[in-house]
Design an enzyme around this catalytic site. Structure first.
Site, PDB file in Angstrom:
ATOM      1  N   GLY A 106       0.808  -1.222   0.000  1.00  0.00           N
ATOM      2  CA  GLY A 106       0.000   0.000   0.000  1.00  0.00           C
ATOM      3  C   GLY A 106       0.841   1.271   0.000  1.00  0.00           C
ATOM      4  N   GLY A 123       2.987   2.530   2.193  1.00  0.00           N
ATOM      5  CA  GLY A 123       4.393   2.376   2.568  1.00  0.00           C
ATOM      6  C   GLY A 123       5.245   1.934   1.390  1.00  0.00           C
ATOM      7  N   TYR A 175      -8.139   4.023  16.486  1.00  0.00           N
ATOM      8  CA  TYR A 175      -7.520   4.349  15.208  1.00  0.00           C
ATOM      9  C   TYR A 175      -7.595   5.860  14.947  1.00  0.00           C
ATOM     10  CZ  TYR A 175      -6.444   4.155  10.224  1.00  0.00           C
ATOM     11  OH  TYR A 175      -5.877   4.340   8.989  1.00  0.00           O
TER      12      TYR A 175
END
Lengths: 264, 264
Positions: free
Chosen positions: A19, A21, A156
């Site tokens: 993704g 990164g 989150y």
């Protein structure tokens, strides 16, 4: 002047496996930087590193680390201590769905380590190096849930908000130096993690309508590096946040976000 | 129906010694709740507890705890385990001024413990009790620096943002239950901590112009409990935030906040 000439020889991506990164790693390698790839899945990282070295002619180093372990940064800092470091990006995140008090404490410990504690340690460590050499760049990754909050996914949103606000402040602190710091706030990004967590039905469809590729997010981040402190990725997301903040109350925004997952 | 009849016999104030925490303790005692007062300065807390018991005819308990110590919650939870708990407010906060990387790591550990870790443990623990009995209330305290970010005071803004976003999400999660959760975001509040940290000159004067008393903040919080998830205290602060979000970019807001302390 490419990124390597501007910032240094090596960049580290915390959470590089896939993704966003992975897109960060490809981007800095395409501008001459060697990459330190950190994550849990060593085999996938080795594959990525090999592919990057072959494609861009740069070095790579793989560090296996679980960001949920509170001592995971020891070996990361040790492994990079002799490298000429010039870039860092913290992309890693971890979350589980459910009400705060229904989630086992062990999961909360993992989330707070990945989303807050390990982030802080890495940011502090590499900022120390970059400030001392007066050269380097940091791009950290936040999420729209940091702006709205995120019911049934509370840790989150809160962790992403911590990352956003800490990075924004540090970006301002070093604005008159040769260290460039920025946070990019992502909306829906087409990653393996998104696809496995997408709600069903109309909610899922609404989410996908605004979805961006990791590469587009990373491109926008680098376009703004050294100019902006904080960027919301994508025109659609920018407009959405602006409209909410101008026309709706915080409570309306929070309840709207809660409606996505309230049946979980 | 007063607070004791609605929520239960005891309320706990984490960070009760002075300012906003003290005002929370006085408020719930004035509506019949006995108070658990937690903080570092045991003597001051004993004085406050004695005064509260004499004034309102309620019980009090004092727990000496340093929220910067990672195991400080053990004795808090042990001491309250046999009480009929019905209210919690996390008011404690800790910050130091300076650039992120110039601040010793030990200070960062203290800040992250006070502003994030101990908060999370307390919120999780008492939410578990309140959700199980389907009765109770939580009001956590955030700051405008959570919305703007806070250069040269980065951990504070980031921690307050974590508190804001986590509490907002949980407030939405329990909205259809008999547990009421709210976060109140304070601007300048006339507390001993404010007065000792106030910047000099025009910046300090601007800060004081919008200052509210702790009692006014606490009154507004309780007026909205069970109705709103997230409240910005004071008309002046509400208008300021709305104007910024409607008319300015995030970067402008961040840089403005940085201008207050950039000479530190």
């Amino acid at each position: 002047m490419n990124l390597r000439e501007k910032y240094g020889e090596w960049g580290i991506i915390l959470g590089a496996t896939e993704g966003v990164g992975k897109a960060f790693a490809e981007k800095i390698a395409s501008e001459g930087m060697s990459v330190v790839l950190v994550g849990r899945r060593e085999e996938k990282l080795q594959e990525l590193g090999k592919s990057i070295s072959e494609t861009y002619g740069v070095d790579h180093m793989v560090i296996r680390a679980d960001f949920a372990q509170s001592d995971c940064t020891d070996k990361i800092f040790e492994a990079t201590k002799d490298l000429d470091m010039g870039f860092m990006s913290y992309v890693a995140c971890f979350h589980t769905f459910g009400k705060l008090q229904d989630t086992p404490w062990e999961k909360h410990e993992q989330m707070i380590n990945v989303n807050v504690m390990t982030f802080l340690k890495c940011f502090y460590h590499y900022m120390g190096i970059f400030a001392k050499q007066d050269r380097g760049a940091v791009i950290n990754v936040s999420s729209l849930t940091a702006i709205s909050s995120s019911p049934y996914n509370a840790q989150y949103g809160a962790g992403k908000s911590y990352i956003k606000k800490l990075t924004e402040a540090v970006a301002a602190e070093c604005e008159s130096t040769n260290v460039d710091v920025e946070v990019i706030t992502l909306g829906t990004t087409i990653t393996p993690s998104l696809l496995s967590n997408l709600p069903g039905g109309p909610a899922g469809e609404a989410v996908m309508k605004a979805a961006m590729t990791p590469e587009a997010c990373v491109e926008e981040a680098f376009d703004n590096l050294g100019k902006s402190l904080s960027v919301i990725a994508g025109e659609h997301n920018k407009a959405n946040v602006h409209n909410w903040q101008a026309n709706k109350t915080d409570d309306e925004y929070i309840r709207y976000m809660g409606s996505f997952y309230s049946n979980n």
